[in-house]
Design an enzyme around this catalytic site. Sequence first.
Site, PDB file in Angstrom:
ATOM      1  N   GLU A 156       0.861  -1.189   0.000  1.00 42.80           N
ATOM      2  CA  GLU A 156       0.000   0.000   0.000  1.00 42.80           C
ATOM      3  C   GLU A 156       0.901   1.244   0.000  1.00 42.80           C
ATOM      4  O   GLU A 156       1.973   1.234   0.618  1.00 42.80           O
ATOM      5  CB  GLU A 156      -0.830  -0.026   1.290  1.00 42.80           C
ATOM      6  CG  GLU A 156      -1.722   1.182   1.538  1.00 42.80           C
ATOM      7  CD  GLU A 156      -2.265   1.205   2.969  1.00 42.80           C
ATOM      8  OE1 GLU A 156      -1.500   0.859   3.911  1.00 42.80           O
ATOM      9  OE2 GLU A 156      -3.442   1.547   3.151  1.00 42.80           O
ATOM     10  N   ASN A 173      -7.152   6.182  -1.302  1.00 40.44           N
ATOM     11  CA  ASN A 173      -6.073   5.234  -1.040  1.00 40.44           C
ATOM     12  C   ASN A 173      -6.340   4.051  -1.972  1.00 40.44           C
ATOM     13  O   ASN A 173      -7.271   3.286  -1.766  1.00 40.44           O
ATOM     14  CB  ASN A 173      -6.110   4.821   0.432  1.00 40.44           C
ATOM     15  CG  ASN A 173      -4.877   4.025   0.824  1.00 40.44           C
ATOM     16  OD1 ASN A 173      -4.186   3.483  -0.024  1.00 40.44           O
ATOM     17  ND2 ASN A 173      -4.618   3.959   2.115  1.00 40.44           N
ATOM     18  N   LYS A 200      -9.768   2.079  -1.287  1.00 34.03           N
ATOM     19  CA  LYS A 200      -9.919   1.494   0.061  1.00 34.03           C
ATOM     20  C   LYS A 200     -11.258   1.841   0.721  1.00 34.03           C
ATOM     21  O   LYS A 200     -11.644   3.009   0.788  1.00 34.03           O
ATOM     22  CB  LYS A 200      -8.757   1.989   0.934  1.00 34.03           C
ATOM     23  CG  LYS A 200      -8.606   1.308   2.275  1.00 34.03           C
ATOM     24  CD  LYS A 200      -7.279   1.770   2.911  1.00 34.03           C
ATOM     25  CE  LYS A 200      -7.019   1.198   4.271  1.00 34.03           C
ATOM     26  NZ  LYS A 200      -5.701   1.657   4.798  1.00 34.03           N
ATOM     27  N   GLU A 207      -5.867   8.822   7.884  1.00 31.26           N
ATOM     28  CA  GLU A 207      -6.500   8.306   6.656  1.00 31.26           C
ATOM     29  C   GLU A 207      -7.903   8.871   6.470  1.00 31.26           C
ATOM     30  O   GLU A 207      -8.344   9.077   5.343  1.00 31.26           O
ATOM     31  CB  GLU A 207      -6.511   6.781   6.670  1.00 31.26           C
ATOM     32  CG  GLU A 207      -5.104   6.217   6.553  1.00 31.26           C
ATOM     33  CD  GLU A 207      -5.094   4.744   6.197  1.00 31.26           C
ATOM     34  OE1 GLU A 207      -5.713   4.371   5.190  1.00 31.26           O
ATOM     35  OE2 GLU A 207      -4.458   3.963   6.933  1.00 31.26           O
ATOM     36  N   CYS A 254      -4.754  -3.052   3.270  1.00 30.12           N
ATOM     37  CA  CYS A 254      -4.406  -2.826   4.678  1.00 30.12           C
ATOM     38  C   CYS A 254      -5.531  -3.157   5.661  1.00 30.12           C
ATOM     39  O   CYS A 254      -5.865  -4.301   5.873  1.00 30.12           O
ATOM     40  CB  CYS A 254      -3.936  -1.385   4.827  1.00 30.12           C
ATOM     41  SG  CYS A 254      -3.046  -1.086   6.386  1.00 30.12           S
ATOM     42  N   ASN A 266       0.461  -0.798   5.415  1.00 30.73           N
ATOM     43  CA  ASN A 266       1.404  -0.051   6.260  1.00 30.73           C
ATOM     44  C   ASN A 266       0.800  -0.094   7.656  1.00 30.73           C
ATOM     45  O   ASN A 266      -0.206   0.577   7.909  1.00 30.73           O
ATOM     46  CB  ASN A 266       1.489   1.417   5.828  1.00 30.73           C
ATOM     47  CG  ASN A 266       2.233   1.631   4.520  1.00 30.73           C
ATOM     48  OD1 ASN A 266       3.387   2.030   4.493  1.00 30.73           O
ATOM     49  ND2 ASN A 266       1.548   1.388   3.415  1.00 30.73           N
TER      50      ASN A 266
END
Lengths: 318, 318
Positions: free
Chosen positions: B49, B109, B126, B145, B171, B196
């Site tokens: 990612e 993302n 995401k 995020e 993730c 991550n």
Amino acid sequence: MSQSRKLGLAVAQMGPVHLADERRAVVKRLVEMLKEAKARNAKFVVYPELALTTFFPRYWMTEAAAVERFFEKSMPNADVEPLFTAAREAGIGFYLGYAEYTREGRCFNTAIIVDETGKIVAKYRKTHLPGHADHKIAAPFQHLEKKFFAVGDTGYPVIETLGTKMGMCLCNDRRWPETWRAMSLQGAELGVLGYNTPSQNIHWPEPVHLRMHTHLITLQASAYQNAMWIAAAAKCGYEDGYHMIGGSVIVAPSGEIAAQSSTEDDEVITANIDLSLGDTFREHVFNFAKHRRPEHYQLIVERVGAGDPLPHDPDQFN
Amino acid sequence: MSQSRKLGLAVAQMGPVHLADERRAVVKRLVEMLKEAKARNAKFVVYPELALTTFFPRYWMTEAAAVERFFEKSMPNADVEPLFTAAREAGIGFYLGYAEYTREGRCFNTAIIVDETGKIVAKYRKTHLPGHADHKIAAPFQHLEKKFFAVGDTGYPVIETLGTKMGMCLCNDRRWPETWRAMSLQGAELGVLGYNTPSQNIHWPEPVHLRMHTHLITLQASAYQNAMWIAAAAKCGYEDGYHMIGGSVIVAPSGEIAAQSSTEDDEVITANIDLSLGDTFREHVFNFAKHRRPEHYQLIVERVGAGDPLPHDPDQFN
């Protein structure tokens, strides 16, 4: 982090129940383990699936023969009453699995939760029935849950008892993530289940060690993903020569195993679990209200079996 | 058991990408690992990612500053083109995560799958964004995020490529069982993701070892429960002093780890995976069409957050 909320929890794993064993003798074993749980300050005991008899779906027979020998027509009945009495006197609640024959003549793989006053406060009928309905003559044994039981009609009950919210399921249900979500979306803090898991897979030559492995990883991941405690009770060892796995466990919402059986016999494991640990996970990583996106989960209820991939054109997303 | 169907699969774990590192240097590292994957006969490489930059959501800044420095306005762009070229020349497909800035000025993302001809065949944005949008002044670092990215609008694409059906996520998605079900219900045989994952939880004093533990058990259980292979690529180690876990893995549909990284640096792991192992699980224990019961899964889409227990009266089931 939340303030500690403790519950004395016991899992009463059972060794084998052979065909020759009478229910009264089995119930005596359950009462013995209840006493040990009480002595270890537990307030709730989890017993296995089909705890009163051998795991009879391994034997081919007619439905009528199975009902006659292995199903309970009422609960509690005279054979099981001593367990209800002992639990009420000890002020302990319990979860118990048994084969249920209803007034209308339907057959279910069932579990009940009995509170510390001896009252049945929840009934669950197994949703995910494994195995088959036909006679597999070449197999070393049968797995006839699809013959002897109807698919459960209760959904996944979650009930408030003993200062917590408790959800319930049975055996194969634990392998299905939908089971645990149905509980955690009702606020369950503790999920309880019993199981009978043959070591040998009669459908393909699955390495035997995987049966324990997949049992443990699904319970650990499910406890974590749903911020719940999970308590799972095996009936295990060699029942008339047919081996089932042990591995009874109490799993924390961290996915860590807080207690695990070390025998394949009658064995009580306990933990003084802190229900507030679940609160911490629910507030952060698994704050459902903040993070879940049901608009992307529709296939879970729209499809039964797997189907084709949905159309996808990456150029539509620029 | 089904006939063997092999796919050479590589996961290219990345060590840290510091603030000072330029994209061209990062892409050079990706190309180096592609060559190693090729030499080990892999046909597909999974990268992390946000593979092209540091994990910038740990830093407080304006959206405009983040877009300027860390987002890609097109893909491939001049910096990333050498990876596309090397992969096409090697006849290898890949999965790559990056911060996407769209034509309309939206931020996601994102991850793409590029086939062995260099064509982008799938794009995923995401769904489950962890962290927060506010500035947590007292925290040792941020996890922004929810500030820098919009919730994805792609759902979980599954695409047919390289002789298999491949699903994708990113993730935190891996911790949500709905993610994997959305893939397996579309017939995915392999799920790929990058991540991550900070070692330290800034929200509560979670023991650090749990970050690796919950990462592994959720991937293992999800691979098993969905009869899929899973390949997961970390960006890890100390990025400018902020540590993230490694633990890149290839997990089999048995829930067993087939390959795992042993460093916190650039490292290629490979396995020649047999896709037919998934068929075996899909035919038996996880034959969805035979065993799933969506009538009992409705809460999964009806509720976002957890609510009260549904009414339950055990006397209604007699």
